[in-house]
Design a protein around this motif. Structure first.
Motif, PDB file in Angstrom:
ATOM      1  N   UNK A 276       0.827  -1.206   0.000  1.00 43.91           N
ATOM      2  CA  UNK A 276       0.000   0.000   0.000  1.00 43.91           C
ATOM      3  C   UNK A 276       0.862   1.258   0.000  1.00 43.91           C
ATOM      4  N   UNK A 277       1.950   1.224   0.751  1.00 51.34           N
ATOM      5  CA  UNK A 277       2.844   2.372   0.813  1.00 51.34           C
ATOM      6  C   UNK A 277       3.463   2.656  -0.553  1.00 51.34           C
ATOM      7  N   UNK A 278       3.893   1.621  -1.258  1.00 51.42           N
ATOM      8  CA  UNK A 278       4.526   1.799  -2.563  1.00 51.42           C
ATOM      9  C   UNK A 278       3.550   2.390  -3.572  1.00 51.42           C
ATOM     10  N   UNK A 279       2.299   1.943  -3.532  1.00 50.07           N
ATOM     11  CA  UNK A 279       1.307   2.499  -4.451  1.00 50.07           C
ATOM     12  C   UNK A 279       0.956   3.941  -4.076  1.00 50.07           C
ATOM     13  N   UNK A 280       0.973   4.261  -2.788  1.00 48.78           N
ATOM     14  CA  UNK A 280       0.740   5.650  -2.373  1.00 48.78           C
ATOM     15  C   UNK A 280       1.852   6.567  -2.881  1.00 48.78           C
ATOM     16  N   UNK A 281       3.095   6.115  -2.726  1.00 48.89           N
ATOM     17  CA  UNK A 281       4.230   6.918  -3.183  1.00 48.89           C
ATOM     18  C   UNK A 281       4.133   7.154  -4.689  1.00 48.89           C
ATOM     19  N   UNK A 282       3.772   6.117  -5.435  1.00 51.07           N
ATOM     20  CA  UNK A 282       3.624   6.292  -6.887  1.00 51.07           C
ATOM     21  C   UNK A 282       2.507   7.283  -7.199  1.00 51.07           C
ATOM     22  N   UNK A 283       1.418   7.242  -6.459  1.00 53.12           N
ATOM     23  CA  UNK A 283       0.308   8.178  -6.714  1.00 53.12           C
ATOM     24  C   UNK A 283       0.738   9.616  -6.467  1.00 53.12           C
ATOM     25  N   UNK A 284       1.584   9.847  -5.463  1.00 54.44           N
ATOM     26  CA  UNK A 284       2.085  11.204  -5.195  1.00 54.44           C
ATOM     27  C   UNK A 284       2.979  11.676  -6.338  1.00 54.44           C
ATOM     28  N   UNK A 285       3.782  10.774  -6.880  1.00 56.97           N
ATOM     29  CA  UNK A 285       4.666  11.134  -7.991  1.00 56.97           C
ATOM     30  C   UNK A 285       3.865  11.507  -9.224  1.00 56.97           C
ATOM     31  N   UNK A 286       2.790  10.761  -9.484  1.00 51.15           N
ATOM     32  CA  UNK A 286       1.939  11.088 -10.627  1.00 51.15           C
ATOM     33  C   UNK A 286       1.208  12.406 -10.394  1.00 51.15           C
ATOM     34  N   UNK A 287       0.767  12.615  -9.165  1.00 57.25           N
ATOM     35  CA  UNK A 287       0.113  13.880  -8.831  1.00 57.25           C
ATOM     36  C   UNK A 287       1.068  15.054  -9.022  1.00 57.25           C
ATOM     37  N   UNK A 288       2.326  14.861  -8.658  1.00 55.19           N
ATOM     38  CA  UNK A 288       3.318  15.933  -8.771  1.00 55.19           C
ATOM     39  C   UNK A 288       3.675  16.231 -10.220  1.00 55.19           C
ATOM     40  N   UNK A 289       3.432  15.291 -11.120  1.00 52.55           N
ATOM     41  CA  UNK A 289       3.677  15.540 -12.534  1.00 52.55           C
ATOM     42  C   UNK A 289       5.099  15.275 -12.986  1.00 52.55           C
ATOM     43  N   UNK A 290       5.770  14.296 -12.373  1.00 50.67           N
ATOM     44  CA  UNK A 290       7.104  13.934 -12.847  1.00 50.67           C
ATOM     45  C   UNK A 290       7.011  13.401 -14.270  1.00 50.67           C
ATOM     46  N   UNK A 291       7.962  13.815 -15.098  1.00 48.51           N
ATOM     47  CA  UNK A 291       7.950  13.410 -16.500  1.00 48.51           C
ATOM     48  C   UNK A 291       8.264  11.927 -16.673  1.00 48.51           C
ATOM     49  N   UNK A 292       9.044  11.370 -15.740  1.00 42.12           N
ATOM     50  CA  UNK A 292       9.408   9.959 -15.831  1.00 42.12           C
ATOM     51  C   UNK A 292       9.599   9.405 -14.429  1.00 42.12           C
ATOM     52  N   UNK A 293       9.046   8.214 -14.195  1.00 43.83           N
ATOM     53  CA  UNK A 293       9.216   7.520 -12.923  1.00 43.83           C
ATOM     54  C   UNK A 293       9.838   6.152 -13.206  1.00 43.83           C
ATOM     55  N   UNK A 294      10.934   5.878 -12.503  1.00 42.30           N
ATOM     56  CA  UNK A 294      11.643   4.604 -12.657  1.00 42.30           C
ATOM     57  C   UNK A 294      11.558   3.831 -11.345  1.00 42.30           C
ATOM     58  N   UNK A 295      11.389   2.513 -11.436  1.00 41.25           N
ATOM     59  CA  UNK A 295      11.454   1.673 -10.248  1.00 41.25           C
ATOM     60  C   UNK A 295      12.525   0.607 -10.451  1.00 41.25           C
TER      61      UNK A 295
END
Length: 463
Positions: free
Chosen positions: A195-214
């Protein structure tokens, strides 16, 4: 065209033959060839050559501190809970490092890439982030399309932290998952609830990062192809732009923290290879492109487009789309990678501080490439690592050689690779086969002149 892992079949003999220590070739020569006998003036002369060529810049900043130890870690880290005592002096010396190096670099050279790594960059609080960010911007000019990225540990951020990173100027972000399985997480001392990992990803998408890498890692304790398939499927649901799937490097003689891992629970080479093949199949089915040894990206990602255009490159940070830039590393253990010189900063904090206090560049070791055929072999190895084919004629034209004559010493090894199904040899090119893509480190190793005298124990195994 999709890579077909089902065509890559191993037998036990081949597994035993190729499961040997080899470099990962984020550079050639590998970092193990840097020497303390290096003359620091050669670094300054190389900077001047870059100034004259107006080469763009790639900047790396190493934040070595971590709140706790991850048992799989192979990075240069300092585990401490004393944040203020650790960070304040480090930022002070890092600022002096930035000022000193920038004084030698032409201010007209634009920064096209910046990356903060570690350790744990988000060990810094928001005030520290802003202090370092402002110091960098005081001394370097950023291209308007610069890639500005940071690694974070998802256990130590909240929504406000992520939004601040995007607000201040970071446009790319990366975080480590390693594995979703709780048993694996406990074994590696990196517990991260789903749940924490999906929350962190949702914040990154909300912030509008151009690219997210895992980042994921296969080869950890208690993993197998079935459990890791669950991790891959959950990662696909996260929908990152890039996925790095690293082969776990078990090197306890170099990283004693790995001795905490249950050795008897590490998957063997056969299982690891099956995990990699499954990963390729699953991610390609989800429309990710298999970029290379350990990277996947969406079809419209810059890594994918660069590989298709023949412009993909590797440096100490992995695959990059900016081959023309020169990499300058700041902070403890950081590596600078100029066109014909590599240098590494001191690995011990007291040595790093002492050098800066003395008004010196904090360089511990380095290597000058132009003294032999390093640059030629570097291009051969990087072409294979990035594009899985080598145009012999292009190499001959650029370096004024006859390829087969120049590499006659490697001929027998190349034929052995062909006989084992790893490559196809032609008069004008070398093509890497599907099975060869899984063992690209071994293929590159054939062209490594240092391999003739190097001790193998310093590297992780290829499988």
């Amino acid at each position: 065209m999709k890579f077909q892992p089902q065509t890559a079949q191993f037998n036990s003999t081949l597994l035993q033959k190729y499961d040997c220590p080899t470099p990962r070739y984020t550079s050639y020569p590998p970092a193990t060839e840097l020497t303390t006998e290096f003359n620091h003036n050669e670094f300054l002369e190389a900077i001047n050559r870059g100034n004259k060529a107006k080469s763009p810049l790639s900047l790396y900043f190493h934040i070595p501190f971590c709140q706790s130890a991850c048992y799989f870690c192979g990075c240069n880290v300092i585990v401490t809970q004393q944040q203020a005592r650790a960070v304040d002096p480090y930022l002070n010396y890092l600022s002096k490092n930035i000022e000193s190096v920038s004084s030698f670099i032409d201010s007209d050279r634009p920064v096209v890439q910046l990356h903060w790594g570690g350790g744990t960059p988000n060990y810094l609080n928001l005030e520290h982030i802003e202090i370092l960010w402002n110091k960098i911007n005081q001394h370097y000019r950023f291209d308007e399309d610069a890639e500005i990225s940071i690694e974070i540990n998802p256990r130590y951020v909240d929504r406000n932290y992520i939004l601040f990173l995007r607000h201040i100027g970071f446009n790319r972000i990366s975080f480590g998952i390693q594995d979703f399985n709780p048993r694996v997480q406990e074994a590696i001392n990196r517990v991260q609830p789903e749940e924490m990992l999906f929350n962190v990803m949702s914040w990154m998408r909300e912030a509008g990062f151009e690219s997210v890498n895992v980042d994921l890692i296969y080869g950890l304790p208690y993993q197998n192809r079935d459990t890791f398939k669950e991790t891959i499927q959950k990662t696909i649901k996260l929908n990152p732009d890039r996925i790095a799937v690293f082969n776990f490097a078990y090197v306890p003689w170099m990283k004693p923290v790995q001795k905490n891992l249950p050795l008897e629970e590490l998957p063997d080479a056969t299982e690891k290879l099956a995990m990699l093949q499954m990963t390729i199949e699953e991610l390609q089915a989800a429309n990710y492109v298999f970029i290379g040894m350990d990277h996947f990206a969406k079809p419209n990602d810059e890594l994918t487009l660069a590989q298709q255009a023949g412009k993909l490159h590797r440096n100490f940070q992995g695959y990059t789309t900016k081959p023309e830039s020169e990499l300058f590393g700041f902070g403890l253990t950081s590596i600078s990678m100029l066109h014909d010189v590599y240098v590494q900063n001191h690995k011990r904090l007291k040595d790093y501080y002492r050098a800066i206090e003395a008004g010196q560049l904090p360089i511990e070791r380095g290597v000058y490439l132009a003294q032999s055929d390093n640059i030629l072999r570097r291009q051969v190895i990087m072409e294979l690592m990035c594009h899985f084919r080598l145009d012999k004629r292009a190499i001959e034209t650029k370096y004024n050689i006859h390829f087969d004559e120049y590499f006659s010493w490697e001929e027998q090894a190349l034929k052995a690779l062909e006989n084992d199904g790893l490559i196809d040899l032609f008069s004008d090119r070398i093509e890497v086969t599907p099975i060869g893509r899984l063992l690209i480190r071994n293929i590159a190793y054939t062209f490594d002149a240092y391999s003739r005298v190097r001790q193998h124990h310093g590297f992780s195994k290829a499988i």
